[in-house]
Design a protein around this motif. Sequence first.
Motif, mmCIF file in Angstrom:
data_model
loop_
_atom_site.group_PDB
_atom_site.id
_atom_site.type_symbol
_atom_site.label_atom_id
_atom_site.label_comp_id
_atom_site.label_asym_id
_atom_site.label_seq_id
_atom_site.Cartn_x
_atom_site.Cartn_y
_atom_site.Cartn_z
ATOM 1 N N ASP A 14 84.915 -33.593 2.741
ATOM 2 C CA ASP A 14 84.715 -33.059 1.380
ATOM 3 C C ASP A 14 85.594 -31.833 1.204
ATOM 4 O O ASP A 14 85.128 -30.700 1.120
ATOM 5 C CB ASP A 14 83.242 -32.712 1.186
ATOM 6 C CG ASP A 14 82.939 -32.216 -0.233
ATOM 7 O OD1 ASP A 14 83.777 -32.436 -1.127
ATOM 8 O OD2 ASP A 14 81.870 -31.611 -0.418
ATOM 9 N N GLU A 58 84.076 -42.392 1.399
ATOM 10 C CA GLU A 58 82.902 -41.658 1.886
ATOM 11 C C GLU A 58 81.657 -42.390 1.402
ATOM 12 O O GLU A 58 81.626 -42.863 0.264
ATOM 13 C CB GLU A 58 82.927 -40.219 1.361
ATOM 14 C CG GLU A 58 81.894 -39.308 1.971
ATOM 15 C CD GLU A 58 81.990 -37.880 1.458
ATOM 16 O OE1 GLU A 58 81.232 -37.036 1.941
ATOM 17 O OE2 GLU A 58 82.810 -37.617 0.556
ATOM 18 N N SER A 108 80.493 -37.074 -2.875
ATOM 19 C CA SER A 108 80.627 -35.624 -2.753
ATOM 20 C C SER A 108 81.448 -35.114 -3.938
ATOM 21 O O SER A 108 81.885 -35.887 -4.805
ATOM 22 C CB SER A 108 81.322 -35.279 -1.445
ATOM 23 O OG SER A 108 82.634 -35.840 -1.431
ATOM 24 N N THR A 132 84.416 -34.102 -3.719
ATOM 25 C CA THR A 132 85.734 -34.703 -3.530
ATOM 26 C C THR A 132 85.754 -36.143 -4.019
ATOM 27 O O THR A 132 86.688 -36.572 -4.702
ATOM 28 C CB THR A 132 86.134 -34.635 -2.047
ATOM 29 O OG1 THR A 132 86.091 -33.270 -1.611
ATOM 30 C CG2 THR A 132 87.535 -35.181 -1.830
#
Length: 770
Positions: free
Chosen positions: A210, A241, A245, A247
């Motif tokens: 992240d 992921e 997150s 990101t």
Amino acid sequence: MKLNRREFLALTGKTAAGAVIFAACGLPERELIVQSPVDLPEDLVRGEDAWYATSMGDFSNGDGVLVRVMQGRAKKIEGNPDHPITRGKATARYDAVLQLLYHPDRIAEPQLRYSKSGNLVNISWDDANARFKQALSNADGALTVVTNPLRGHLGAVASNFAAEYNGKHMAFDPVEQGVLHGAVKSVLGQDQLPTFDIANAQTVLSFGADWLGTWGSPVQFGVKYGEFREQHDRGYFIHAEPRMSLTAAAADLWLAPVPGTEGDLALAIASVIIEEGLASPQNVAAFEAAVPGGVSGVSLSDAAARTGVDEHRIEKAAKHFAEHTPSVAFGGGSAGAHTNGSFNLGAIYALNILVGAVDAKGGITSNPGSAIDGLSASATGASFADWEAELAEWRAGNVETVIIRGADIVHGMPNSVAIREALEHVPNVIAFGAVHDDTMDFADLVLPEETFLESWGIDIPEPGPGYQVVGTQQPVVGPTISQDESGLISDARGFGDVLLDMSDGSYGRDMESLVRDSLSDLHGTGRGSVSASSASLFTKGALQRGGWWDTNESGSANVGRVSASRGSANYSSTDGTGDGSIFHLVPFVSNSLGDGKLAAAPWAQQTPDPISSASWSTWAEINSIQADELGIKEGDVLRVRSTSGEIEALAYPHPGVRPGVIGIPIGQGHHEGGRYAKDRGSNVLSILVDEKDAETGALAWAATRVTVQRAGKRVKVPKFEGNVEARPVEPGVPVLVVGVGETAEHAQEENHHEYQKNFLLEGEGADDHE
């Protein structure tokens, strides 16, 4: 010569044109020796401010900042516009650190526990030093110094001090324990983490990390990300992921693989690139030499079944990564937190070889070593396997004295290692800190430590910007008078200064002298961003500027071979955990609290999570569709159980989580930590199992499987999103509803009487109102 902020920024802004000469701009010798009264005189209205450059110390990866000081008190922390890491940008975490400086629960003076079960009592520094020396004299050959991962002078002092007493220095980090550094070492042949040239890339492919929220230096990455998006085509960003997150939310293409299959996803991307002929034969040969087995036996359909990512999405990611270059691939965080974590990260970083991104613009750039002899430019935590062996020594009574600083090991270690029992078997436990933490409950001697705003040091950012950087840390405020003016808020001393005072003096007198000597040595090299006629002026200039850097001193990669063998991830068993639905537990670092270092600061506690907007609590993110199937609603208290223990968390269903995954933030669940952190939320680290990365022995903190069950109660999740119901503040005060495109004045003219009628005049006489 005094400098105001505008003059300082004007000077620092000239870096692009070349080195700045500071010979005529020296700061007064005693500029930083000031006091900070709590109550200022009523007639004091000057309001003059001063800005001091320093480094963030333990709370970042070497970020350079400016601290605004008024009347001797630190008021604001901003990014240093001249520092190559921050470039004038900041995060909310910066200002939260200020609250540790003036915290009402800050440790005021040394404290001693006369017996393991006794209470802490205040003692003088003279008595504390005497106790410290006695503990050292008993510990020759049986001493362990425990710190957070340290670079620069503080790391060197801790290591030299341990060596002086024939002991060891061990670093503790709950999430970074060598997997990332090991993968970089095997693939790129570098000890330091590389620079990711996101700003000049056309395609960015990241896994697990992240980096816009909590990984590395989010400020550094955020600046680069802004430049990446400023390109005419905005670039293209792919992120893999299991949970969304900050990101992942910024990505153009989000891939949500089964936890632990990130390496399979990387190989699937590589196989598409090779099969479609999107890489040169030279790059393909180099990739196959770096990855054992290359992509043999890898098929797109099998990879899709294994990772849970659709074939079309894998193919789309691969083609964009190879066709829109320069491209850069990197990973970390949860991608490396598995039993096959080293293989996952090795395969991810090897993707750069396939597209020719190693030591290339817009790719991955190596960082050089330290500019100062004897100072490390890289640091990571010791592996979980090493910690298991060390704690066994503590339990066996083979360690006489343990010195702990910057690492709340009781909070940060899983229940499986029985850390409390181990500490109880150490005769002398000495802990440094600003606010009482969980580890200090087991300390025999507690010493108040200065914050980074009060102490000297040198730090080396990691990852760096691709060239040598030395960040300076200096005191920006002096001791602060207590509220009742009876003494100081904290009679604290620097960790490095205390160790140097206890040493034989062979490696330094105090931290300030170490900093000045090192800067004098840099002056002797005759290179870098600061030029001065004498070492003294050079030192003042570097302190004024926040550091020294040499853009001409870069590193180079030595491409090697992924050291870890290909293999599937292993997960913990849920046998004996009772009834409930089985989930993959994916802990994640809190965007505001970090791994818990800032839990004592109310500003950090109240900063909303960027995805859920939750704060002041521990919540559990689960897929909204799966939550509906299980009858779980937002705010339901969930019991989350592993074979290592049980915690409770508030359910937060939303679509940005892979089904079968439960994400819980790290940082809460402290038994101590001051009034704002004590007994708040749950500690997800405590229920992690002892699964380890096969290559490094690091804790596989994303390999825990848990059973999840409703506890039969519900608590409103404290968050900043959602609808707020409008109600009259008090009888006699109507609610005014403003429509779309309508001003408050217009709304009042149009419906004032109607709302008066609804809220004030219900009943008799209402029809007579005009």
